[in-house]
Design a protein around this motif. Sequence first.
Motif, PDB file in Angstrom:
ATOM      1  N   ASP A   1      24.987 -37.835   4.774  1.00  0.00           N
ATOM      2  CA  ASP A   1      23.631 -38.337   4.587  1.00  0.00           C
ATOM      3  C   ASP A   1      23.180 -38.851   5.955  1.00  0.00           C
ATOM      4  O   ASP A   1      23.457 -39.992   6.324  1.00  0.00           O
ATOM      5  CB  ASP A   1      23.626 -39.450   3.540  1.00  0.00           C
ATOM      6  CG  ASP A   1      22.252 -40.034   3.313  1.00  0.00           C
ATOM      7  OD1 ASP A   1      21.264 -39.403   3.736  1.00  0.00           O
ATOM      8  OD2 ASP A   1      22.164 -41.122   2.714  1.00  0.00           O
ATOM      9  N   TYR A   2      22.521 -38.005   6.709  1.00  0.00           N
ATOM     10  CA  TYR A   2      22.204 -38.321   8.095  1.00  0.00           C
ATOM     11  C   TYR A   2      21.201 -39.463   8.224  1.00  0.00           C
ATOM     12  O   TYR A   2      21.120 -40.087   9.285  1.00  0.00           O
ATOM     13  CB  TYR A   2      21.697 -37.074   8.827  1.00  0.00           C
ATOM     14  CG  TYR A   2      22.804 -36.088   9.090  1.00  0.00           C
ATOM     15  CD1 TYR A   2      23.688 -36.277  10.135  1.00  0.00           C
ATOM     16  CD2 TYR A   2      22.983 -34.981   8.275  1.00  0.00           C
ATOM     17  CE1 TYR A   2      24.717 -35.391  10.378  1.00  0.00           C
ATOM     18  CE2 TYR A   2      24.010 -34.086   8.510  1.00  0.00           C
ATOM     19  CZ  TYR A   2      24.865 -34.295   9.561  1.00  0.00           C
ATOM     20  OH  TYR A   2      25.888 -33.410   9.786  1.00  0.00           O
ATOM     21  N   SER A   3      20.464 -39.760   7.197  1.00  0.00           N
ATOM     22  CA  SER A   3      19.533 -40.888   7.269  1.00  0.00           C
ATOM     23  C   SER A   3      20.245 -42.219   7.036  1.00  0.00           C
ATOM     24  O   SER A   3      19.685 -43.276   7.310  1.00  0.00           O
ATOM     25  CB  SER A   3      18.414 -40.718   6.245  1.00  0.00           C
ATOM     26  OG  SER A   3      18.953 -40.697   4.938  1.00  0.00           O
ATOM     27  N   ASN A   4      21.509 -42.154   6.554  1.00  0.00           N
ATOM     28  CA  ASN A   4      22.246 -43.376   6.258  1.00  0.00           C
ATOM     29  C   ASN A   4      23.727 -43.163   6.587  1.00  0.00           C
ATOM     30  O   ASN A   4      24.568 -43.137   5.699  1.00  0.00           O
ATOM     31  CB  ASN A   4      22.053 -43.753   4.781  1.00  0.00           C
ATOM     32  CG  ASN A   4      22.624 -45.103   4.455  1.00  0.00           C
ATOM     33  OD1 ASN A   4      22.822 -45.936   5.328  1.00  0.00           O
ATOM     34  ND2 ASN A   4      22.919 -45.320   3.184  1.00  0.00           N
ATOM     35  N   LEU A   5      24.054 -43.010   7.862  1.00  0.00           N
ATOM     36  CA  LEU A   5      25.439 -42.770   8.268  1.00  0.00           C
ATOM     37  C   LEU A   5      26.232 -44.069   8.261  1.00  0.00           C
ATOM     38  O   LEU A   5      25.774 -45.099   8.755  1.00  0.00           O
ATOM     39  CB  LEU A   5      25.487 -42.174   9.675  1.00  0.00           C
ATOM     40  CG  LEU A   5      25.033 -40.733   9.823  1.00  0.00           C
ATOM     41  CD1 LEU A   5      25.000 -40.351  11.292  1.00  0.00           C
ATOM     42  CD2 LEU A   5      25.943 -39.790   9.063  1.00  0.00           C
ATOM     43  N   SER A   6      27.435 -44.000   7.720  1.00  0.00           N
ATOM     44  CA  SER A   6      28.320 -45.158   7.757  1.00  0.00           C
ATOM     45  C   SER A   6      29.056 -45.179   9.096  1.00  0.00           C
ATOM     46  O   SER A   6      28.995 -44.228   9.885  1.00  0.00           O
ATOM     47  CB  SER A   6      29.324 -45.094   6.609  1.00  0.00           C
ATOM     48  OG  SER A   6      30.239 -44.047   6.819  1.00  0.00           O
ATOM     49  N   THR A   7      29.780 -46.251   9.331  1.00  0.00           N
ATOM     50  CA  THR A   7      30.550 -46.366  10.561  1.00  0.00           C
ATOM     51  C   THR A   7      31.623 -45.280  10.621  1.00  0.00           C
ATOM     52  O   THR A   7      31.855 -44.692  11.680  1.00  0.00           O
ATOM     53  CB  THR A   7      31.203 -47.760  10.650  1.00  0.00           C
ATOM     54  OG1 THR A   7      30.178 -48.751  10.555  1.00  0.00           O
ATOM     55  CG2 THR A   7      31.950 -47.930  11.956  1.00  0.00           C
ATOM     56  N   MET A   8      32.253 -44.995   9.494  1.00  0.00           N
ATOM     57  CA  MET A   8      33.283 -43.955   9.470  1.00  0.00           C
ATOM     58  C   MET A   8      32.685 -42.582   9.770  1.00  0.00           C
ATOM     59  O   MET A   8      33.324 -41.765  10.423  1.00  0.00           O
ATOM     60  CB  MET A   8      33.998 -43.940   8.117  1.00  0.00           C
ATOM     61  CG  MET A   8      34.916 -45.120   7.907  1.00  0.00           C
ATOM     62  SD  MET A   8      36.183 -45.292   9.177  1.00  0.00           S
ATOM     63  CE  MET A   8      37.142 -43.838   8.887  1.00  0.00           C
ATOM     64  N   ASP A   9      31.482 -42.312   9.285  1.00  0.00           N
ATOM     65  CA  ASP A   9      30.820 -41.041   9.588  1.00  0.00           C
ATOM     66  C   ASP A   9      30.560 -40.908  11.083  1.00  0.00           C
ATOM     67  O   ASP A   9      30.786 -39.857  11.674  1.00  0.00           O
ATOM     68  CB  ASP A   9      29.495 -40.923   8.828  1.00  0.00           C
ATOM     69  CG  ASP A   9      29.670 -40.866   7.325  1.00  0.00           C
ATOM     70  OD1 ASP A   9      30.789 -40.542   6.868  1.00  0.00           O
ATOM     71  OD2 ASP A   9      28.681 -41.145   6.610  1.00  0.00           O
TER      72      ASP A   9
END
Length: 64
Positions: free
Chosen positions: A28-36
């Motif tokens: 979800d490129y609009s909501n990337l997590s730190t792990m992403d």
Amino acid sequence: MLDSLKKAFDKFDGLIILAAIFLFWHFDYSNLSTMDKIYIASFAFWSVTKIIRFYIIYKNEQKG
């Protein structure tokens, strides 16, 4: 050049590329997590080092 590719890439590299394609497809490129973000950075680093490795192998085969 095909021999250089065979020396630079192995089976596990193919698995890494397949996993990256799967994960990049589902991010979800609009909501990337730190792990992403860490995964994206580590895959970019892996890609650059793999290209450097291929270049070195290719140049060494051209010499000898």
